[in-house]
Design a protein around this motif. Structure first.
Motif, PDB file in Angstrom:
ATOM      1  N   UNK A  41       0.833  -1.204   0.000  1.00 29.07           N
ATOM      2  CA  UNK A  41       0.000   0.000   0.000  1.00 29.07           C
ATOM      3  C   UNK A  41       0.858   1.241   0.000  1.00 29.07           C
ATOM      4  N   UNK A  42       1.922   1.235   0.808  1.00 24.57           N
ATOM      5  CA  UNK A  42       2.814   2.398   0.881  1.00 24.57           C
ATOM      6  C   UNK A  42       3.473   2.660  -0.448  1.00 24.57           C
ATOM      7  N   UNK A  43       4.007   1.590  -1.078  1.00 27.36           N
ATOM      8  CA  UNK A  43       4.651   1.741  -2.375  1.00 27.36           C
ATOM      9  C   UNK A  43       3.644   2.256  -3.398  1.00 27.36           C
ATOM     10  N   UNK A  44       2.412   1.670  -3.346  1.00 30.59           N
ATOM     11  CA  UNK A  44       1.385   2.098  -4.288  1.00 30.59           C
ATOM     12  C   UNK A  44       1.076   3.563  -4.162  1.00 30.59           C
ATOM     13  N   UNK A  45       1.022   4.082  -2.933  1.00 27.13           N
ATOM     14  CA  UNK A  45       0.736   5.491  -2.718  1.00 27.13           C
ATOM     15  C   UNK A  45       1.857   6.358  -3.242  1.00 27.13           C
ATOM     16  N   UNK A  46       3.103   5.920  -3.043  1.00 33.50           N
ATOM     17  CA  UNK A  46       4.245   6.682  -3.550  1.00 33.50           C
ATOM     18  C   UNK A  46       4.200   6.761  -5.062  1.00 33.50           C
ATOM     19  N   UNK A  47       3.945   5.606  -5.710  1.00 36.10           N
ATOM     20  CA  UNK A  47       3.861   5.583  -7.168  1.00 36.10           C
ATOM     21  C   UNK A  47       2.735   6.481  -7.644  1.00 36.10           C
ATOM     22  N   UNK A  48       1.571   6.433  -6.953  1.00 34.66           N
ATOM     23  CA  UNK A  48       0.426   7.246  -7.329  1.00 34.66           C
ATOM     24  C   UNK A  48       0.763   8.729  -7.253  1.00 34.66           C
ATOM     25  N   UNK A  49       1.473   9.137  -6.206  1.00 37.87           N
ATOM     26  CA  UNK A  49       1.854  10.532  -6.059  1.00 37.87           C
ATOM     27  C   UNK A  49       2.803  10.956  -7.173  1.00 37.87           C
ATOM     28  N   UNK A  50       3.697  10.063  -7.566  1.00 36.63           N
ATOM     29  CA  UNK A  50       4.632  10.378  -8.629  1.00 36.63           C
ATOM     30  C   UNK A  50       3.916  10.576  -9.969  1.00 36.63           C
ATOM     31  N   UNK A  51       2.750   9.919 -10.114  1.00 34.30           N
ATOM     32  CA  UNK A  51       2.019  10.036 -11.368  1.00 34.30           C
ATOM     33  C   UNK A  51       1.232  11.338 -11.463  1.00 34.30           C
ATOM     34  N   UNK A  52       1.013  11.989 -10.352  1.00 35.66           N
ATOM     35  CA  UNK A  52       0.137  13.155 -10.334  1.00 35.66           C
ATOM     36  C   UNK A  52       0.809  14.400 -10.909  1.00 35.66           C
ATOM     37  N   UNK A  53       0.054  15.126 -11.743  1.00 37.50           N
ATOM     38  CA  UNK A  53       0.511  16.440 -12.154  1.00 37.50           C
ATOM     39  C   UNK A  53       0.598  17.280 -10.887  1.00 37.50           C
ATOM     40  N   UNK A  54       1.431  18.287 -10.866  1.00 36.99           N
ATOM     41  CA  UNK A  54       1.618  19.076  -9.644  1.00 36.99           C
ATOM     42  C   UNK A  54       0.302  19.745  -9.270  1.00 36.99           C
ATOM     43  N   UNK A  55      -0.329  19.238  -8.245  1.00 39.78           N
ATOM     44  CA  UNK A  55      -1.600  19.791  -7.815  1.00 39.78           C
ATOM     45  C   UNK A  55      -2.794  19.219  -8.541  1.00 39.78           C
ATOM     46  N   UNK A  56      -2.613  18.183  -9.357  1.00 41.07           N
ATOM     47  CA  UNK A  56      -3.716  17.614 -10.114  1.00 41.07           C
ATOM     48  C   UNK A  56      -3.840  16.118  -9.929  1.00 41.07           C
ATOM     49  N   UNK A  57      -4.445  15.450 -10.906  1.00 42.09           N
ATOM     50  CA  UNK A  57      -4.681  14.009 -10.825  1.00 42.09           C
ATOM     51  C   UNK A  57      -4.922  13.469 -12.229  1.00 42.09           C
ATOM     52  N   UNK A  58      -5.025  12.140 -12.336  1.00 36.46           N
ATOM     53  CA  UNK A  58      -5.331  11.549 -13.619  1.00 36.46           C
ATOM     54  C   UNK A  58      -6.715  12.003 -14.073  1.00 36.46           C
ATOM     55  N   UNK A  59      -6.827  12.356 -15.358  1.00 32.72           N
ATOM     56  CA  UNK A  59      -8.125  12.766 -15.899  1.00 32.72           C
ATOM     57  C   UNK A  59      -9.101  11.596 -15.837  1.00 32.72           C
ATOM     58  N   UNK A  60     -10.367  11.902 -15.590  1.00 33.82           N
ATOM     59  CA  UNK A  60     -11.390  10.862 -15.600  1.00 33.82           C
ATOM     60  C   UNK A  60     -11.504  10.270 -17.002  1.00 33.82           C
ATOM     61  N   UNK A  61     -11.995   9.050 -17.075  1.00 31.84           N
ATOM     62  CA  UNK A  61     -12.073   8.344 -18.353  1.00 31.84           C
ATOM     63  C   UNK A  61     -12.954   9.059 -19.373  1.00 31.84           C
ATOM     64  N   UNK A  62     -13.877   9.890 -18.885  1.00 30.39           N
ATOM     65  CA  UNK A  62     -14.790  10.604 -19.787  1.00 30.39           C
ATOM     66  C   UNK A  62     -14.310  12.012 -20.120  1.00 30.39           C
ATOM     67  N   UNK A  63     -13.188  12.420 -19.562  1.00 30.85           N
ATOM     68  CA  UNK A  63     -12.660  13.766 -19.787  1.00 30.85           C
ATOM     69  C   UNK A  63     -11.622  13.781 -20.906  1.00 30.85           C
ATOM     70  N   UNK A  64     -11.511  14.898 -21.551  1.00 29.03           N
ATOM     71  CA  UNK A  64     -10.409  15.173 -22.467  1.00 29.03           C
ATOM     72  C   UNK A  64     -10.218  14.113 -23.552  1.00 29.03           C
ATOM     73  N   UNK A  65     -11.310  13.572 -24.072  1.00 26.16           N
ATOM     74  CA  UNK A  65     -11.189  12.612 -25.164  1.00 26.16           C
ATOM     75  C   UNK A  65     -10.639  13.277 -26.424  1.00 26.16           C
ATOM     76  N   UNK A  66     -10.690  14.608 -26.438  1.00 25.74           N
ATOM     77  CA  UNK A  66     -10.198  15.384 -27.582  1.00 25.74           C
ATOM     78  C   UNK A  66      -8.727  15.754 -27.445  1.00 25.74           C
ATOM     79  N   UNK A  67      -8.088  15.393 -26.307  1.00 26.96           N
ATOM     80  CA  UNK A  67      -6.704  15.791 -26.102  1.00 26.96           C
ATOM     81  C   UNK A  67      -5.783  15.023 -27.050  1.00 26.96           C
TER      82      UNK A  67
END
Length: 257
Positions: A16-42
């Motif tokens: 769990x700890x490793x997973x949280x660290x990896x998750x934090x590394x994936x985050x844009x600074x101050x953001x998060x992964x876009x939802x599956x229904x967002x930004x389909x036009x990106x």
């Protein structure tokens, strides 16, 4: 048995700890992964000058056209551009080669380029494009929230400086519109029509230029610079100032009032 259970519990907690660290590394600074229904036009863009590659973002604004920043596809030095479509649709990527002759760059009468460009796809896309802004209404105002997105996340190094990293997943962040301050961070491109945004602990990365800035589910800006470059606050080219040029070049109808 008790010792085995304790060891298993420790392993699960470590996971769990490793997973949280990896998750934090994936985050844009101050953001998060876009939802599956967002930004389909990106769109993710990869340009090359024949020696090295550069990363940028873009927005599918019709089945045939991509909107991006001018400095993402400079007239001098750009040898090839590859567009990756559907980057937030279950991770699917459909790379296509953009014909250099099919790039449209806005220029003033004396040839001065602005930081906005259009790329024509070689074949129509089946993805749903973004909506252009309704320019009969006010653009994002100071204090209102816009959304930025890209494939560059940022983290803090040991010297308390932000460092950019490329990520596989598309990341989204909410950020507030602020008053633009005088500064020089235009990558050699003239950007007279801007709005700015800034937030505590929120920013985009260098490779996120060209991505769409969303307000009320419409693309009102093209991200051109971020705080982690030389800028005081992040900046976007105001799409409404170029709506006549965009609709003339692409034949997209001007959004109705």
């Amino acid at each position: 048995m008790a010792g085995m259970m304790t060891s298993l519990l420790l392993l699960l907690l470590a996971g769990v700890t490793v997973g949280r660290v990896v998750d934090l590394q994936k985050r844009i600074y101050g953001g998060k992964e876009c939802a599956a229904t967002e930004r389909l036009h990106h769109v993710r863009l990869r340009k090359s000058d024949g020696k090295k590659n550069g990363l940028c973002g873009g927005t599918l604004i019709s089945k045939d056209w991509i909107l991006t920043a001018g400095h993402c596809v400079p007239e001098v030095g750009t040898k090839s551009v590859k567009a990756f479509l559907g980057v937030n649709r279950d991770g699917e990527e459909n790379p296509v080669d953009i014909n250099i002759d099919h790039i449209r760059r806005y220029k003033e009468g004396d040839g001065t380029p602005h930081d906005i460009a259009l790329l024509k796809l070689p074949a129509s896309s089946g993805l749903k494009p973004a909506s252009l802004p309704d320019c009969s209404k006010p653009p994002p105002q100071i204090g209102q929230t816009v959304q930025i997105a890209g494939h560059i996340t940022t983290s803090i190094d040991k010297n308390d400086k932000k460092v950019s990293h490329k990520t596989a997943r598309l990341l989204c962040a909410e950020i507030n519109v602020v008053q633009c301050k005088p500064q020089t961070c235009q990558y050699g491109y003239y950007t007279p029509y801007l709005f700015c945004y800034q937030g505590t602990g929120v920013d985009a990365g260098k490779g996120d230029s060209g991505g769409g800035v969303v307000f009320n589910d419409r693309i009102y800006g093209v991200h051109v610079s971020s705080v982690i470059t030389a800028c005081v606050e992040a900046r976007a080219t105001d799409v409404c100032k170029y709506i006549s040029w965009i609709t003339t070049e692409t034949k997209i109808p001007i959004p109705s009032k």
